[in-house]
Design an enzyme around this catalytic site. Structure first.
Site, PDB file in Angstrom:
ATOM      1  CE1 TYR A  26     -70.986 -31.618 -98.903  1.00  0.00           C
ATOM      2  CE2 TYR A  26     -71.524 -32.227-101.157  1.00  0.00           C
ATOM      3  CZ  TYR A  26     -71.067 -32.573 -99.896  1.00  0.00           C
ATOM      4  OH  TYR A  26     -70.693 -33.866 -99.625  1.00  0.00           O
ATOM      5  CG  HIS A 101     -66.983 -32.028 -92.229  1.00  0.00           C
ATOM      6  ND1 HIS A 101     -66.260 -32.617 -93.235  1.00  0.00           N
ATOM      7  CD2 HIS A 101     -66.482 -32.523 -91.066  1.00  0.00           C
ATOM      8  CE1 HIS A 101     -65.371 -33.434 -92.714  1.00  0.00           C
ATOM      9  NE2 HIS A 101     -65.478 -33.401 -91.397  1.00  0.00           N
TER      10      HIS A 101
END
Ligand code: DQA
Length: 139
Positions: A26, A101
């Site tokens: 991430y 996302h």
């Protein structure tokens, strides 16, 4: 629909840990940094940026967006792949929804391949880290 456009950017579970949570997946940016990026990209449009770890709260905010927002960007995180209730809430909206996302769930584990958000999204931006949010806001 409000007179001055308002963009809701809603974030689901564990995104409060951005920057420390699996940075190899991430990245290192924090959620506060992602928020700043969104506000910059919104170019004067009011951004309501929120995160919750609770499915019901996320649904409450989707319902609020129905009344107050001109568009919705949503990173439902894990609920993307599990929540029929969230899909039902999103179905009540007539404003554009952009699914967002940081990672590309389609390139990850099989259980991330199904999205309950995509069927009601105008578009999906994934895989570009915080830049996914910038693109989603611009869209
Ligand atoms: C995520 C992808 C989801 O599969 C995962 O559960 C998340 C984050 C992303 O932004 O890449 O929590 O939505």
């Amino acid at each position: 629909m409000p007179e001055t456009p308002v963009l809701y950017v809603l974030n689901g579970p564990n995104l409060n840990l951005l920057g420390v949570r699996e940075p190899e997946v991430y990245g290192h940016a924090t959620l506060a940094e992602v928020q700043a990026l969104c506000e910059q990209a919104a170019d004067g449009v009011t951004v309501v940026f929120r995160q919750t770890n609770h499915e019901g709260e996320l649904i409450d905010w989707v319902q609020e967006a129905r009344e107050k927002a001109s568009a919705l960007v949503i990173n439902a995180a894990g609920y993307t792949h599990t929540s029929v209730a969230l899909l039902d809430a999103l179905r009540t909206l007539t404003i554009p929804i952009v699914e967002c996302h940081l990672s590309n769930p389609s390139a990850r584990e099989r259980y991330r391949h199904r999205s309950y958000i995509s069927p009601v999204a105008a578009g999906v931006v994934s895989g570009f880290g915080p830049f996914s949010y910038e693109l989603a806001v611009k869209a």
